[in-house]
Design a protein around this motif. Sequence first.
Motif, PDB file in Angstrom:
ATOM      1  N   PHE A 154       0.765  -0.870  -0.171  1.00 35.39           N
ATOM      2  CA  PHE A 154      -0.136  -0.260   0.258  1.00 35.39           C
ATOM      3  C   PHE A 154       0.764   1.481   0.123  1.00 35.39           C
ATOM      4  CE2 PHE A 154      -2.470  -3.752   2.024  1.00 35.39           C
ATOM      5  CZ  PHE A 154      -3.434  -3.414   1.256  1.00 35.39           C
ATOM      6  N   GLU A 216     -15.798   0.484  -0.370  1.00 42.29           N
ATOM      7  CA  GLU A 216     -15.710  -1.036   0.043  1.00 42.29           C
ATOM      8  C   GLU A 216     -16.860  -1.415   1.348  1.00 42.29           C
ATOM      9  OE1 GLU A 216     -11.669  -1.202   1.292  1.00 42.29           O
ATOM     10  OE2 GLU A 216     -12.090  -2.460   3.619  1.00 42.29           O
ATOM     11  N   PHE A 254      -4.396 -10.666   3.465  1.00 42.06           N
ATOM     12  CA  PHE A 254      -4.627  -9.680   4.219  1.00 42.06           C
ATOM     13  C   PHE A 254      -4.379  -9.712   5.594  1.00 42.06           C
ATOM     14  CE2 PHE A 254      -6.918  -9.148   0.160  1.00 42.06           C
ATOM     15  CZ  PHE A 254      -6.452  -8.362   0.057  1.00 42.06           C
ATOM     16  N   GLY A 287     -10.087  -7.692  -3.207  1.00 41.73           N
ATOM     17  CA  GLY A 287      -9.955  -8.172  -2.045  1.00 41.73           C
ATOM     18  C   GLY A 287     -11.087  -8.598  -1.134  1.00 41.73           C
TER      19      GLY A 287
HETATM   20  N1  PHE Z   1      -8.064  -2.850   1.322  1.00 41.60           N
HETATM   21  C1  PHE Z   1      -7.361  -3.904   0.209  1.00 41.60           C
HETATM   22  C2  PHE Z   1      -6.971  -3.147  -1.050  1.00 41.60           C
HETATM   23  O1  PHE Z   1      -7.030  -1.566  -1.488  1.00 41.60           O
HETATM   24  C3  PHE Z   1      -9.157  -4.236  -0.310  1.00 41.60           C
HETATM   25  C4  PHE Z   1      -9.606  -5.369   0.960  1.00 41.60           C
HETATM   26  C5  PHE Z   1     -10.598  -4.306   1.395  1.00 41.60           C
HETATM   27  C6  PHE Z   1      -9.460  -6.388   1.238  1.00 41.60           C
HETATM   28  C7  PHE Z   1     -11.275  -5.381   2.927  1.00 41.60           C
HETATM   29  C8  PHE Z   1     -10.034  -7.293   2.462  1.00 41.60           C
HETATM   30  C9  PHE Z   1     -11.025  -6.597   2.584  1.00 41.60           C
HETATM   31  O2  PHE Z   1      -6.556  -4.180  -1.570  1.00 41.60           O
END
Ligand code: PHE
Length: 344
Positions: A154, A216, A254, A287
């Motif tokens: 990230f 989300e 994650f 994800g």
């Molecule tokens: N925040 C993660 C991303 O940006 C995606 C995600 C959100 C994964 C919620 C699991 C649960 O890649």
Amino acid sequence: MIAEKIQNLKNEALSQILKAKSEDELEETRIAYLGRKGQISQILKKIPSLDREERAQAGKIANEAKEAIENALKRAQKQTPAEKKKIEEWFDISAPGIRPPLGHLHLVSQAIEEITAIFAKIGFTRVRYPEVEWDFNAFESLNMQGDQPARDDFETFYIDVPPHQKWGRMLLTPHTSSGQVREMKAHKPPIRMINIGKCYRPNYGVSHTPMFHQFEGLLINKGVHIGHLKGTFDYFAKEFFGPKRKIRLRPFNFPFTEPSFEVDITCGICLGKGCRVCKEGWVELGGAGMVHPVVLKHGGIDSKKYTGYAFGWGVERVMMMKSGLKLPDLRLMYSNDLRFLNQF
Ligand code: PHE
């Protein structure tokens, strides 16, 4: 060339005569075009020096123009104020109107509206959380401590201000997951959130813009399990992409979900058979997973009583997957090129 110029001058003069509001204005127009130094007179003076063919043509057009202007002046001078008014007020109600150009919502706004509506039908409320965030909400509360390698996925724009004692550094949020703990603190379960907003990561390319959007989902209640998560994704895939599409879950990692998944959907071109674009029939949506107990704890929710699922997918990404070849380059979304935008 010269003929064209004379025509233009003539049109200019005639429209000025139509618009003239007084004798003085008519006289001014006459002087400007036909006076000794007027524009048409100047051209007439040049005519003898042109070559033969051009001379004949230009002479004819110039004389016609002169005559037309003189006639229009005469007519205008004779008009009584009442007549003039009538001409000004004349209005052809049968003439077709001029349609003002009509814009439409940007592609991304259209997608956001559609996604919001799809989730609203199953009880999710759209919310938005800050784009300028604290490290705590973006990482720490999501079980990603400062030195954790998972944070490298990230990549983040940091803001150059002294860190907050409690919340840490200030940054541009790299994902909408930053809204998870904020939502848990703001509302007691049951929680059904769809957080749609801008995210920022320092990437630039055919499929990456430094600013992009995610949506989300977060559902927290008693007895929530993976079956609910799967059912929701099936529903979304069918509503958004059409009835023939299927989804599948692949184990992933994650820090803020356990278990975690990557969600795939059957390719829109071959519907899962495998083709040149997708290779093996599936394309990646994004994800998801079951909310990690550590995250629930940060949100003040008892993980013995409540469970939940979360997912975070790219708005531009799902748009691209839906519109296929019309969107070969993600950067087009933000190039403000009407030739592109008008297609949608
Ligand atoms: N925040 C993660 C991303 O940006 C995606 C995600 C959100 C994964 C919620 C699991 C649960 O890649």
